[in-house]
Write an enzyme that holds these catalytic residues in place. Structure first.
Site, PDB file in Angstrom:
ATOM      1  N   GLY A   1       5.413 -15.576  77.051  1.00 57.72           N
ATOM      2  CA  GLY A   1       5.844 -14.547  77.576  1.00 57.72           C
ATOM      3  C   GLY A   1       5.721 -13.374  77.549  1.00 57.72           C
ATOM      4  N   THR A   2       4.093 -13.017  76.965  1.00 53.79           N
ATOM      5  CA  THR A   2       3.433 -11.478  77.305  1.00 53.79           C
ATOM      6  C   THR A   2       2.761 -11.862  78.653  1.00 53.79           C
ATOM      7  OG1 THR A   2       2.644 -12.341  75.464  1.00 53.79           O
ATOM      8  CG2 THR A   2       1.499 -10.519  76.200  1.00 53.79           C
TER       9      THR A   2
ATOM     10  N   THR B   1      -6.184 -23.529  87.268  1.00 57.09           N
ATOM     11  CA  THR B   1      -5.800 -24.234  86.850  1.00 57.09           C
ATOM     12  C   THR B   1      -4.366 -24.523  86.251  1.00 57.09           C
ATOM     13  OG1 THR B   1      -7.912 -25.764  87.299  1.00 57.09           O
ATOM     14  CG2 THR B   1      -6.310 -27.219  86.606  1.00 57.09           C
TER      15      THR B   1
ATOM     16  N   CYS C   1       4.956 -10.902  66.091  1.00 58.75           N
ATOM     17  CA  CYS C   1       3.573 -10.100  66.655  1.00 58.75           C
ATOM     18  C   CYS C   1       2.724  -9.569  65.964  1.00 58.75           C
ATOM     19  CB  CYS C   1       4.319 -10.104  67.738  1.00 58.75           C
ATOM     20  SG  CYS C   1       5.536 -11.537  68.727  1.00 58.75           S
TER      21      CYS C   1
HETATM   22  C1  PLP Z   1       8.294 -14.372  71.688  1.00 57.72           C
HETATM   23  C2  PLP Z   1       8.715 -13.173  72.439  1.00 57.72           C
HETATM   24  C3  PLP Z   1       7.529 -13.004  73.625  1.00 57.72           C
HETATM   25  C4  PLP Z   1       5.952 -13.094  73.727  1.00 57.72           C
HETATM   26  O1  PLP Z   1       6.323 -14.707  73.914  1.00 57.72           O
HETATM   27  P1  PLP Z   1       4.792 -15.528  74.508  1.00 57.72           P
HETATM   28  O2  PLP Z   1       5.292 -16.916  74.997  1.00 57.72           O
HETATM   29  O3  PLP Z   1       4.786 -15.319  72.316  1.00 57.72           O
HETATM   30  O4  PLP Z   1       3.947 -14.401  75.199  1.00 57.72           O
HETATM   31  C5  PLP Z   1       7.414 -11.616  74.514  1.00 57.72           C
HETATM   32  N1  PLP Z   1       9.451 -11.097  74.057  1.00 57.72           N
HETATM   33  C6  PLP Z   1       9.772 -11.388  73.392  1.00 57.72           C
HETATM   34  C7  PLP Z   1      11.900 -10.914  72.923  1.00 57.72           C
HETATM   35  C8  PLP Z   1       9.391 -11.996  72.564  1.00 57.72           C
HETATM   36  O5  PLP Z   1      10.666 -12.654  71.546  1.00 57.72           O
END
Ligand code: PLP
Length: 407
Positions: free
Chosen positions: A79-80, A258, A347
């Site tokens: 997500g990040t 990769t 986080c």
């Molecule tokens: C967990 C989260 C992220 C980050 O995702 P990662 O996979 O941990 O990098 C970003 N935005 C929201 C809203 C999240 O809940």
């Protein structure tokens, strides 16, 4: 501390917004790609072709779930990274200059994966408007429209918030931006790109990009019973992003390196499963949420943070401020009872700062530090909630007496 309370036989996990266990069905489809179909997807022999096919069939599956074209799905390491690629990628096509300072609009309760890149861009000469939210954590789309300038190039508003479960009016905002873009085309202004961080929404809300009307959408595996460090960014056809990572040109040049083949296969399976059961799970979990919240707010000095349960709040999210109780102390005591909860977002653990999300709702720093988040998931049962309530009641009273954590 409370000898009268029997221990619950299993650990009680109430932090599904931080991470979810990998679903056994997901793990099963991933397994072969670690040791059997392990080839480099760019290689031309059998093992490579097998891995390539696994990636492309996963891409097709995900595109089908979100209503996108196959070429519009870009795999990332979570997500990040998806949020970073969306924001840096859309912004860095422009170079800030004296005459033209590109402008970004976002909101105060975004995840740090969005706020971090925007802050970095402002240090490079970009401008940003960080919109406030109302007391429930909702963005006002009319306010958002007012914040748009001729120089605006990007708007990023999350689909659902990770700390308080607030569901933002993403489709409505997308409609307003589209209308705005029609006028901008006539005036030869840059078109605004609209990104949504859908990491918390992916397990429970409609992810169809056409109904949402977004240009970019970030999703990850670890919040939807898939693996960690894998995600995707939906990039609408016609939108060009500047890559973050350069190298072999994988993922249409947008994400070299990769590919994480088992992760990609797991992500596709996890998304498919979670979208298939999301409505029935929302009903089941929503009932538990109603029950939990109604019991919690009956306790003296306990207040709900975020929208009341219903269409504006994720069905799995509970966040309360408990007057006179330090959230972190409560978390540690609950852990000693084998109950896992969170203070704000996982986080930011390790930082002593109060949650930027709760502050944006108008909570004081002390109130923010007196808050805990409990998020429900597939394994949550009513018995677990009853036990948690049973533990919470005396703990709150005891911590109020002993903590000197006064409001
Ligand atoms: C967990 C989260 C992220 C980050 O995702 P990662 O996979 O941990 O990098 C970003 N935005 C929201 C809203 C999240 O809940």
């Amino acid at each position: 501390m409370f000898p009268g309370l029997p221990k619950f036989k299993n650990p009680i996990y109430l932090d599904y917004a931080a991470s979810t266990p990998v679903d056994p069905a997901v793990l099963k489809v991933m397994r072969p790609y670690f040791s059997m179909a392990f080839g480099n997807p760019s290689s031309l022999y059998k093992q490579g072709v097998e891995a390539r096919e696994a990636i492309e069939s996963s891409r097709k599956k995900i595109a089908g779930v979100v209503g996108a074209r196959i070429s519009e799905i870009i795999f990332t390491a979570g997500g990040t990274e998806s949020c970073n690629l969306a924001i840096f990628g859309a912004a860095r096509k422009y170079k800030p200059a004296k005459k033209f300072r590109p402008h970004i609009v976002s909101c105060a309760i975004e995840h740090h994966a969005v706020l971090g890149p925007i802050k970095t861009l402002t240090e490079e000469g970009f401008e940003a408007t960080i919109l406030p939210v109302d007391k429930n954590g909702l963005v006002n789309s009319k306010e958002l429209l007012k914040a748009i300038r001729p120089e605006t190039i990007l708007v990023s508003i999350m689909y659902a918030n990770n700390e308080i479960g607030a569901i933002e009016p993403v489709a409505e905002i997308a409609g307003l931006i589209r209308q705005n873009n029609r006028e901008r085309r006539q005036k030869h202004l840059p078109e605004i790109i609209f990104h949504t961080d859908a990491c918390q929404a992916a397990g429970s809300l409609d992810l169809n990009i056409n109904r949402l009307g977004v240009d970019l959408m970030s999703v990850n595996g670890s919040k939807i019973y898939g693996p960690k460090q894998i995600g995707f960014l939906f990039v609408r056809d016609g939108i060009n992003l500047k890559p973050l990572i350069y190298g072999g040109g994988q993922e249409r040049g947008l994400r070299s390196g990769t590919e994480n083949v088992p992760g990609i296969v797991g992500l596709a399976k996890a998304l498919e499963l979670s979208q298939k059961i999301r409505e029935s799970e929302n009903r089941r979990i929503g009932k538990l949420q109603h029950y939990f919240i109604s019991r919690l707010v009956k306790l003296p000095g306990v207040e709900l943070n975020g929208p009341k349960p219903g269409i504006l709040r994720l069905a799995n999210n509970i966040n309360v401020t408990i007057k006179g109780v330090e959230g972190e102390a409560l978390l540690l005591y609950l852990d000693s009872f084998n109950i896992a909860v969170s203070t704000g977002s996982a986080c930011t653990t390790g930082k002593a700062d109060p949650s930027h999300v709760l502050l944006a709702l108008g909570r004081s720093p002390l109130q923010s530090k007196s808050s805990i988040r409990m998020t429900l998931g597939k394994q949550t049962t009513k018995r677990e909630i009853d036990y948690t309530l049973k533990v919470l009641k005396p703990l709150i009273l005891e911590l109020r007496k002993t903590n000197n954590f006064l409001l």
